[in-house]
Design a protein around this motif. Structure first.
Motif, short mmCIF file in Angstrom:
data_model
loop_
_atom_site.label_atom_id
_atom_site.label_comp_id
_atom_site.label_asym_id
_atom_site.label_seq_id
_atom_site.Cartn_x
_atom_site.Cartn_y
_atom_site.Cartn_z
N PRO A 283 -1.66 3.21 9.69
CA PRO A 283 -0.90 3.15 10.95
C PRO A 283 -1.74 2.57 12.09
CG PRO A 283 -1.63 5.39 10.51
CD PRO A 283 -1.98 4.59 9.29
N PHE A 284 -1.06 1.88 12.98
CA PHE A 284 -1.67 1.41 14.22
C PHE A 284 -1.11 2.30 15.32
CE2 PHE A 284 -1.56 -1.26 18.07
CZ PHE A 284 -2.90 -1.64 18.14
N ASN A 285 -1.88 3.28 15.72
CA ASN A 285 -1.38 4.31 16.62
C ASN A 285 -1.78 4.03 18.06
OD1 ASN A 285 -0.34 6.61 17.76
ND2 ASN A 285 -1.90 7.99 16.94
N ASP A 286 -0.87 3.44 18.82
CA ASP A 286 -1.13 3.19 20.23
C ASP A 286 -0.49 4.25 21.12
OD1 ASP A 286 1.52 2.56 19.96
OD2 ASP A 286 1.39 0.54 20.82
N GLY A 287 0.09 5.27 20.50
CA GLY A 287 0.67 6.37 21.27
C GLY A 287 2.08 6.11 21.77
N CYS A 288 2.62 4.93 21.46
CA CYS A 288 3.99 4.61 21.88
C CYS A 288 4.93 4.69 20.68
CB CYS A 288 4.06 3.22 22.50
SG CYS A 288 5.72 2.76 23.07
N ASN A 289 5.89 5.59 20.75
CA ASN A 289 6.85 5.82 19.67
C ASN A 289 8.20 5.25 20.08
OD1 ASN A 289 5.10 7.95 18.07
ND2 ASN A 289 5.05 8.55 20.22
N ILE A 290 8.76 4.37 19.25
CA ILE A 290 9.99 3.68 19.58
C ILE A 290 11.08 4.07 18.60
CG2 ILE A 290 11.09 1.42 19.85
CD1 ILE A 290 8.21 0.34 20.44
N MET A 291 12.25 4.43 19.13
CA MET A 291 13.36 4.88 18.30
C MET A 291 14.66 4.26 18.77
SD MET A 291 12.32 8.93 18.53
CE MET A 291 13.96 9.46 18.04
N TYR A 292 15.51 3.86 17.82
CA TYR A 292 16.88 3.45 18.12
C TYR A 292 17.81 4.50 17.51
CZ TYR A 292 15.27 -1.33 19.22
OH TYR A 292 14.66 -2.42 19.77
N VAL A 293 18.67 5.08 18.33
CA VAL A 293 19.61 6.11 17.87
C VAL A 293 20.98 5.46 17.66
CG1 VAL A 293 20.66 8.34 18.35
CG2 VAL A 293 18.33 7.87 19.13
N ASN A 294 21.56 5.70 16.50
CA ASN A 294 22.85 5.13 16.12
C ASN A 294 23.99 5.99 16.68
OD1 ASN A 294 25.13 4.14 14.85
ND2 ASN A 294 24.46 4.63 12.77
N GLY A 295 24.65 5.49 17.73
CA GLY A 295 25.73 6.24 18.36
C GLY A 295 26.96 6.39 17.49
N ASP A 296 27.06 5.62 16.41
CA ASP A 296 28.20 5.73 15.49
C ASP A 296 28.03 6.90 14.51
OD1 ASP A 296 29.82 3.63 16.35
OD2 ASP A 296 28.65 2.16 15.23
N TYR A 297 26.82 7.45 14.44
CA TYR A 297 26.53 8.49 13.43
C TYR A 297 27.31 9.77 13.74
CZ TYR A 297 23.95 11.95 10.74
OH TYR A 297 23.61 12.97 9.89
N ARG A 298 27.97 10.32 12.70
CA ARG A 298 28.76 11.54 12.87
C ARG A 298 28.49 12.57 11.77
NH1 ARG A 298 29.28 9.21 16.84
NH2 ARG A 298 31.15 8.74 18.07
N GLY A 299 27.28 12.63 11.26
CA GLY A 299 26.97 13.61 10.23
C GLY A 299 27.04 15.04 10.75
N ASP A 300 27.14 15.99 9.84
CA ASP A 300 27.21 17.41 10.20
C ASP A 300 25.81 17.93 10.48
OD1 ASP A 300 28.19 19.92 10.72
OD2 ASP A 300 28.28 20.51 8.61
N THR A 301 25.18 17.37 11.48
CA THR A 301 23.83 17.71 11.89
C THR A 301 23.80 17.82 13.41
OG1 THR A 301 23.14 15.39 12.18
CG2 THR A 301 22.90 16.34 9.96
N PRO A 302 22.74 18.39 13.98
CA PRO A 302 22.66 18.43 15.44
C PRO A 302 22.78 17.05 16.08
CG PRO A 302 21.07 19.95 14.51
CD PRO A 302 21.66 19.19 13.35
#
Length: 281
Positions: free
Chosen positions: A160-179
């Protein structure tokens, strides 16, 4: 809710407020602004963690650049470990590109590190884009950006190249039975009574049904409307200037003359006309 409770408010504004969802900037701004608890609730679900505590939360935070493009960030938060969070609510796919994230990181970092501080003092950072639809069309709830070196460990995995920046894309279409699936459902409905989470429903009801909450929403809508109109005019003027620069250059005007005539720097003009073919007399 009876509209008779808001006789002094334009019915069209009331209708607009009722249509808003948390995936819309106007509603998101008032629900999360300055509310550490509700922002903490949001981040805990996004990161699947129950151990973080948000100490600071703001919305529509402007980061100014004296020498170039400034940015306005949807949600900026900080936790007890000084980890920073930038959460962007994005409906259009075209506004969530890698270079935008790169710029957000640069602006956040440049406003975090104090003069003469060592680079190791930079805090960990999460940049999280919540998108209305699945940007990558792979059906995953969250897409993580993993940075690696071209070096493998003994198990064949890239280091890993750990620069301390974590990038995430959240899928707004997701509807699973999860939080997360329930959270994305709640972000996509205008009706508080349909929401899974009381924490969010309570805030949405306040801004859609309570007199004070509705008045706040009216102010936000009017303020944003004025800003969007001004921005549209600005963009129109900029587009006209670009077209004028290209036309002038195409007809033989010099970089210097165009620069003075259109109040641009020579570098800006050069970038605009770099692919223009000059007409021969």
């Amino acid at each position: 809710m009876s509209r008779n409770n808001f006789k002094n408010i334009d019915p069209e504004i009331i209708a607009q407020i009722q249509r808003l969802r948390l995936i819309d900037d106007d509603l998101m701004t008032v629900v999360f602004n300055g509310d550490n608890k509700i922002t903490e609730f949001l981040i805990r679900i996004l990161l699947n963690r129950n151990d973080l505590k948000v100490t600071k939360s703001m919305t529509q935070v402007e980061k100014h650049n004296l020498f170039g493009h400034s940015v306005k960030l949807d949600i900026v938060a900080e936790d007890t470990f000084k980890t920073e969070y930038n959460i962007e609510i994005q409906r259009a796919k075209h506004g969530a590109g890698a270079k935008r994230i790169r710029y957000h990181q640069a602006m956040l970092d440049s406003h975090t590190l104090q003069k003469n501080e060592d680079f190791t003092a930079l805090p960990n950072l999460y940049i999280i884009f919540i998108l209305e639809h699945d940007l990558f069309n792979r059906g995953k709830p969250i897409y993580y950006v993993n940075k690696t070196l071209d070096i493998k460990d003994e198990d064949g995995r890239y280091l890993p190249f750990n620069d301390g920046c974590n990038i995430m894309y959240v899928n707004g279409d997701y509807r699973g039975d999860t939080p997360l699936g329930k959270l994305m459902h709640d972000f996509s409905t205008p009706n508080a009574d349909e929401m899974y989470y009381d924490e969010l429903a309570k805030r949405v009801r306040f801004h859609k049904q309570d007199e004070k909450g509705v008045e706040t929403m009216c102010e936000i809508i009017e303020e944003y409307g004025d800003k969007r109109a001004a921005e549209a005019l600005k963009q129109g003027a900029e587009q006209k200037a670009v077209e004028a620069a290209r036309n002038f250059y195409e007809n033989g005007a010099s970089i210097e003359l165009i620069s003075k005539s259109l109040n641009m720097t020579p570098e800006q003009v050069k970038e605009i006309v770099k692919d223009v073919v000059v007409l021969q007399a």
